[in-house]
Design a protein around this motif. Structure first.
Motif, PDB file in Angstrom:
ATOM      1  N   PHE A 276       0.803  -1.226   0.000  1.00  0.00           N
ATOM      2  CA  PHE A 276       0.000   0.000   0.000  1.00  0.00           C
ATOM      3  C   PHE A 276       0.839   1.280   0.000  1.00  0.00           C
ATOM      4  CE2 PHE A 276      -3.390  -2.687   2.163  1.00  0.00           C
ATOM      5  CZ  PHE A 276      -4.187  -2.734   1.036  1.00  0.00           C
ATOM      6  N   ILE A 277       2.147   1.168  -0.250  1.00  0.00           N
ATOM      7  CA  ILE A 277       3.007   2.340  -0.140  1.00  0.00           C
ATOM      8  C   ILE A 277       2.560   3.454  -1.088  1.00  0.00           C
ATOM      9  CG2 ILE A 277       4.664   1.280  -1.719  1.00  0.00           C
ATOM     10  CD1 ILE A 277       5.367   3.845   1.089  1.00  0.00           C
ATOM     11  N   ASP A 278       2.190   3.099  -2.335  1.00  0.00           N
ATOM     12  CA  ASP A 278       1.756   4.127  -3.288  1.00  0.00           C
ATOM     13  C   ASP A 278       0.455   4.775  -2.836  1.00  0.00           C
ATOM     14  OD1 ASP A 278       3.952   3.640  -4.877  1.00  0.00           O
ATOM     15  OD2 ASP A 278       2.906   2.182  -6.149  1.00  0.00           O
ATOM     16  N   ASP A 279      -0.478   3.972  -2.320  1.00  0.00           N
ATOM     17  CA  ASP A 279      -1.743   4.532  -1.825  1.00  0.00           C
ATOM     18  C   ASP A 279      -1.499   5.455  -0.642  1.00  0.00           C
ATOM     19  OD1 ASP A 279      -3.596   3.291  -3.599  1.00  0.00           O
ATOM     20  OD2 ASP A 279      -3.295   1.404  -2.553  1.00  0.00           O
ATOM     21  N   VAL A 280      -0.608   5.054   0.261  1.00  0.00           N
ATOM     22  CA  VAL A 280      -0.305   5.889   1.425  1.00  0.00           C
ATOM     23  C   VAL A 280       0.316   7.210   0.985  1.00  0.00           C
ATOM     24  CG1 VAL A 280       1.100   6.064   3.512  1.00  0.00           C
ATOM     25  CG2 VAL A 280      -0.076   3.930   2.987  1.00  0.00           C
ATOM     26  N   GLU A 281       1.220   7.162   0.009  1.00  0.00           N
ATOM     27  CA  GLU A 281       1.844   8.384  -0.491  1.00  0.00           C
ATOM     28  C   GLU A 281       0.803   9.329  -1.088  1.00  0.00           C
ATOM     29  OE1 GLU A 281       4.812   9.455  -0.219  1.00  0.00           O
ATOM     30  OE2 GLU A 281       5.962   7.719   0.468  1.00  0.00           O
ATOM     31  N   ARG A 282      -0.160   8.777  -1.838  1.00  0.00           N
ATOM     32  CA  ARG A 282      -1.214   9.625  -2.422  1.00  0.00           C
ATOM     33  C   ARG A 282      -2.067  10.264  -1.332  1.00  0.00           C
ATOM     34  NH1 ARG A 282      -1.273   5.694  -6.639  1.00  0.00           N
ATOM     35  NH2 ARG A 282      -2.813   4.417  -5.559  1.00  0.00           N
ATOM     36  N   ILE A 283      -2.366   9.499  -0.289  1.00  0.00           N
ATOM     37  CA  ILE A 283      -3.178  10.027   0.807  1.00  0.00           C
ATOM     38  C   ILE A 283      -2.439  11.147   1.521  1.00  0.00           C
ATOM     39  CG2 ILE A 283      -4.154   9.455   3.070  1.00  0.00           C
ATOM     40  CD1 ILE A 283      -4.736   6.637   1.835  1.00  0.00           C
ATOM     41  N   ILE A 284      -1.142  10.977   1.750  1.00  0.00           N
ATOM     42  CA  ILE A 284      -0.355  12.024   2.407  1.00  0.00           C
ATOM     43  C   ILE A 284      -0.354  13.296   1.571  1.00  0.00           C
ATOM     44  CG2 ILE A 284       1.978  12.646   3.127  1.00  0.00           C
ATOM     45  CD1 ILE A 284       2.389   9.699   3.884  1.00  0.00           C
ATOM     46  N   LYS A 285      -0.240  13.149   0.249  1.00  0.00           N
ATOM     47  CA  LYS A 285      -0.267  14.330  -0.627  1.00  0.00           C
ATOM     48  C   LYS A 285      -1.631  15.007  -0.588  1.00  0.00           C
ATOM     49  CE  LYS A 285       3.258  12.722  -3.882  1.00  0.00           C
ATOM     50  NZ  LYS A 285       3.537  12.294  -5.285  1.00  0.00           N
ATOM     51  N   ARG A 286      -2.709  14.239  -0.477  1.00  0.00           N
ATOM     52  CA  ARG A 286      -4.048  14.828  -0.431  1.00  0.00           C
ATOM     53  C   ARG A 286      -4.254  15.668   0.822  1.00  0.00           C
ATOM     54  NH1 ARG A 286      -7.384  12.481  -4.304  1.00  0.00           N
ATOM     55  NH2 ARG A 286      -6.718  10.429  -5.090  1.00  0.00           N
ATOM     56  N   MET A 287      -3.515  15.357   1.903  1.00  0.00           N
ATOM     57  CA  MET A 287      -3.653  16.144   3.126  1.00  0.00           C
ATOM     58  C   MET A 287      -2.861  17.441   3.069  1.00  0.00           C
ATOM     59  SD  MET A 287      -3.754  13.263   6.159  1.00  0.00           S
ATOM     60  CE  MET A 287      -2.286  12.373   5.668  1.00  0.00           C
ATOM     61  N   GLY A 288      -2.031  17.619   2.041  1.00  0.00           N
ATOM     62  CA  GLY A 288      -1.318  18.870   1.843  1.00  0.00           C
ATOM     63  C   GLY A 288      -0.220  19.101   2.866  1.00  0.00           C
ATOM     64  N   ASP A 289       0.240  20.353   2.936  1.00  0.00           N
ATOM     65  CA  ASP A 289       1.333  20.721   3.833  1.00  0.00           C
ATOM     66  C   ASP A 289       0.836  21.273   5.163  1.00  0.00           C
ATOM     67  OD1 ASP A 289       3.136  19.992   1.865  1.00  0.00           O
ATOM     68  OD2 ASP A 289       3.119  21.987   0.949  1.00  0.00           O
ATOM     69  N   ARG A 290      -0.447  21.162   5.417  1.00  0.00           N
ATOM     70  CA  ARG A 290      -1.009  21.700   6.655  1.00  0.00           C
ATOM     71  C   ARG A 290      -0.429  20.962   7.863  1.00  0.00           C
ATOM     72  NH1 ARG A 290      -5.903  21.103   9.680  1.00  0.00           N
ATOM     73  NH2 ARG A 290      -6.783  23.102  10.303  1.00  0.00           N
ATOM     74  N   LYS A 291      -0.023  21.678   8.882  1.00  0.00           N
ATOM     75  CA  LYS A 291       0.551  21.066  10.067  1.00  0.00           C
ATOM     76  C   LYS A 291      -0.524  20.295  10.825  1.00  0.00           C
ATOM     77  CE  LYS A 291       3.319  22.005  14.183  1.00  0.00           C
ATOM     78  NZ  LYS A 291       3.963  23.038  15.032  1.00  0.00           N
ATOM     79  N   MET A 292      -0.227  19.071  11.168  1.00  0.00           N
ATOM     80  CA  MET A 292      -1.184  18.236  11.888  1.00  0.00           C
ATOM     81  C   MET A 292      -0.431  17.356  12.867  1.00  0.00           C
ATOM     82  SD  MET A 292      -2.087  15.583   8.809  1.00  0.00           S
ATOM     83  CE  MET A 292      -0.768  14.739   7.928  1.00  0.00           C
ATOM     84  N   GLN A 293      -1.152  16.833  13.823  1.00  0.00           N
ATOM     85  CA  GLN A 293      -0.572  15.903  14.787  1.00  0.00           C
ATOM     86  C   GLN A 293      -0.667  14.495  14.212  1.00  0.00           C
ATOM     87  OE1 GLN A 293      -2.453  15.931  18.620  1.00  0.00           O
ATOM     88  NE2 GLN A 293      -1.054  14.425  19.507  1.00  0.00           N
ATOM     89  N   THR A 294       0.445  13.762  14.267  1.00  0.00           N
ATOM     90  CA  THR A 294       0.509  12.431  13.664  1.00  0.00           C
ATOM     91  C   THR A 294       0.880  11.395  14.717  1.00  0.00           C
ATOM     92  OG1 THR A 294       1.195  13.377  11.533  1.00  0.00           O
ATOM     93  CG2 THR A 294       1.564  11.016  11.861  1.00  0.00           C
ATOM     94  N   LEU A 295       0.141  10.302  14.718  1.00  0.00           N
ATOM     95  CA  LEU A 295       0.415   9.166  15.601  1.00  0.00           C
ATOM     96  C   LEU A 295       0.663   7.956  14.711  1.00  0.00           C
ATOM     97  CD1 LEU A 295      -2.539   9.719  18.106  1.00  0.00           C
ATOM     98  CD2 LEU A 295      -0.285  10.776  18.153  1.00  0.00           C
TER      99      LEU A 295
END
Length: 449
Positions: A165-184
């Motif tokens: 799922f690495i490609d799918d995960v990369e696409r999802i990360i790009k969809r969230m943009g550069d907005r600062k968020m908390q990640t767990l």
């Protein structure tokens, strides 16, 4: 320490108390305070250690204390997980913990119609639990916008990448943009691919929480092994299932076809069983899992797709019908029992060419798995102690064609000496025989000649 000592709000404590939670597990004790403070968290822990509660409570607390925007509210938190079964369990846990709040949760996963999922999304969602494929699909159709995500959880990160799922995960990360968020981010192991995600997603001051490394099996699990020939595994399974203390058993096999065959044989022997694997539809898999949890069937036969993510309370036995060829999978398999501090029993059936896999498992867990003495079908074939199992028959103890020739009974020395001149004469006659030359085929004449 109790949950009320971790700075959790009253409504969430009340829900935890209703669920019977009073004392936090080690990962909950370490991860919840850091996440409530707004820090990124890297959690290294195997399944069955309480990871879901460790990230769900901080998320719900933060969303509950924030004012919801007027109008159609955006999705504020995303939990990404590799399998449908795990996604369903995380969603159910969020509903349990959020029962005294107005936080709305939704669930999207593939293998079923998207209609009910899009209907839930249209009503407004605060927390979205999703698998990568269906999430990207719905984002592409315009049903989901990830631009306002404040809290992102990547669960079972190593399993996610192992499943491709690495490609799918990369696409999802790009969809969230550069907005600062908390990640767990939670993972059982830390391969290089997961280390890359850590550097990409987590802030430099992230909190690292490491509990029960993958090489350590749960101490409350009673582990043992039967050495048995392949042809007797089904008989040994039926013998093991006669134990009245065996309430429910999760049986792991290596292949999808093997899962179907074992379940079929058990049902023929009047032992209620169902199989789950990747070729089963989501509805069939969920129905089989529900029947198993409700006690309608006694045995659930599964491939390693179920080794991580299944949360079955009070599961008495795990049986490794086939020894896993990856030692880490053994830890994840037997981790289905002995959960939440309960005891459990893990039994492994090991045939001759699986012995090397067992030795690798013992090296990983740093202990020798005890051999069971009550074996009605002891192994007759010589175990293979090589570096890897599954060798071709021609290399197993000289049992191939060349080995059979070498193992033929030898004639007495006197007979061998008498036969030697005849053999020599035969070789000479064969050597003098002229070789026959293959004649070239005549070429057909053209029809016009």
């Amino acid at each position: 320490m109790e949950f009320r000592d971790l700075g959790i709000d009253a409504e969430l404590l009340r829900a935890l108390d209703d669920a019977g939670y009073t004392i936090p597990t080690p990962i909950q004790e370490k991860a919840i305070p850091a996440a409530i403070q707004g820090r990124d968290v890297l959690g290294l822990a195997q399944t069955g250690t309480g990871k879901t509660c460790a990230f769900a409570i901080p998320i719900l607390q933060k969303l509950k204390n924030e004012e919801r925007l007027p109008g159609f509210p955006p999705i504020r938190s995303l939990i990404l997980t590799p399998t449908r079964e795990l996604a369903i369990q995380i969603y159910d846990s969020f509903l349990t913990y959020a029962k005294y709040t107005d936080i709305r949760c939704a669930l999207v996963y593939g293998g079923v119609s998207q209609y009910n999922q899009t209907e839930a999304l249209s009503a407004g969602v605060d927390v979205l639990v999703a698998t990568p494929g269906r999430l990207n699909d719905l984002c592409g159709q315009g049903y989901i916008d990830l631009g306002d995500i404040e809290l992102f959880v990547l669960d079972e990160a190593d399993r996610m990448l192992d499943m491709g799922f690495i490609d799918d995960v990369e696409r999802i990360i790009k969809r969230m943009g550069d907005r600062k968020m908390q990640t767990l981010l939670f993972s059982a192991t830390m391969p290089k691919s997961v280390q890359k995600l850590v550097r990409q997603l987590l802030q430099e001051d992230f909190e690292r929480v490491e509990v029960t490394p993958v090489s350590t099996t749960v101490e409350t699990i009673d582990q043992s092994v039967y050495f048995v020939d392949r042809d007797n595994k089904k008989k040994l399974l039926l013998y093991t299932l006669r134990d009245p203390a065996l309430d429910r058993a999760l049986v792991f096999v290596r292949t999808k076809t093997g899962a179907d065959k074992v379940a079929h044989e058990l049902n023929r022997s009047r032992v209620g069983a169902s199989a789950i694997h990747g070729d089963k539809s989501q509805i069939d898999r969920q129905n089989a899992l529900n029947r198993f949890k409700e006690g309608k069937i006694r045995v659930l036969v599964a491939t390693d797709i179920a080794a991580r993510g299944l949360d079955i309370s009070e599961l008495s036995h795990v049986i490794n019908y086939d020894v896993p060829n990856e030692p880490e999978n053994y830890v994840h398999r037997i981790g289905r029992t002995g959960r939440a501090g309960h005891g459990g029993i893990a039994i492994t059936f090991c045939q001759a060419d699986e012995v090397p896999y067992l030795r690798r498992i013992e090296k990983l867990i740093d202990k020798e798995v005890p051999v069971r003495e009550d074996n009605p079908y002891p192994m007759q074939e010589k175990p293979h102690e090589g570096r890897s199992g599954g060798r071709s028959r021609s290399r197993r103890g000289g049992r191939g064609r060349r080995g059979l020739q070498n193992n033929k009974p030898q004639a007495p020395a006197a007979e061998q000496q008498a036969a030697a001149p005849k053999q020599e004469e035969k070789r000479e006659n064969t050597a003098r025989r002229p070789r026959r030359r293959r004649r070239k085929p005549k070429q057909a004449k053209p029809e016009n000649s």
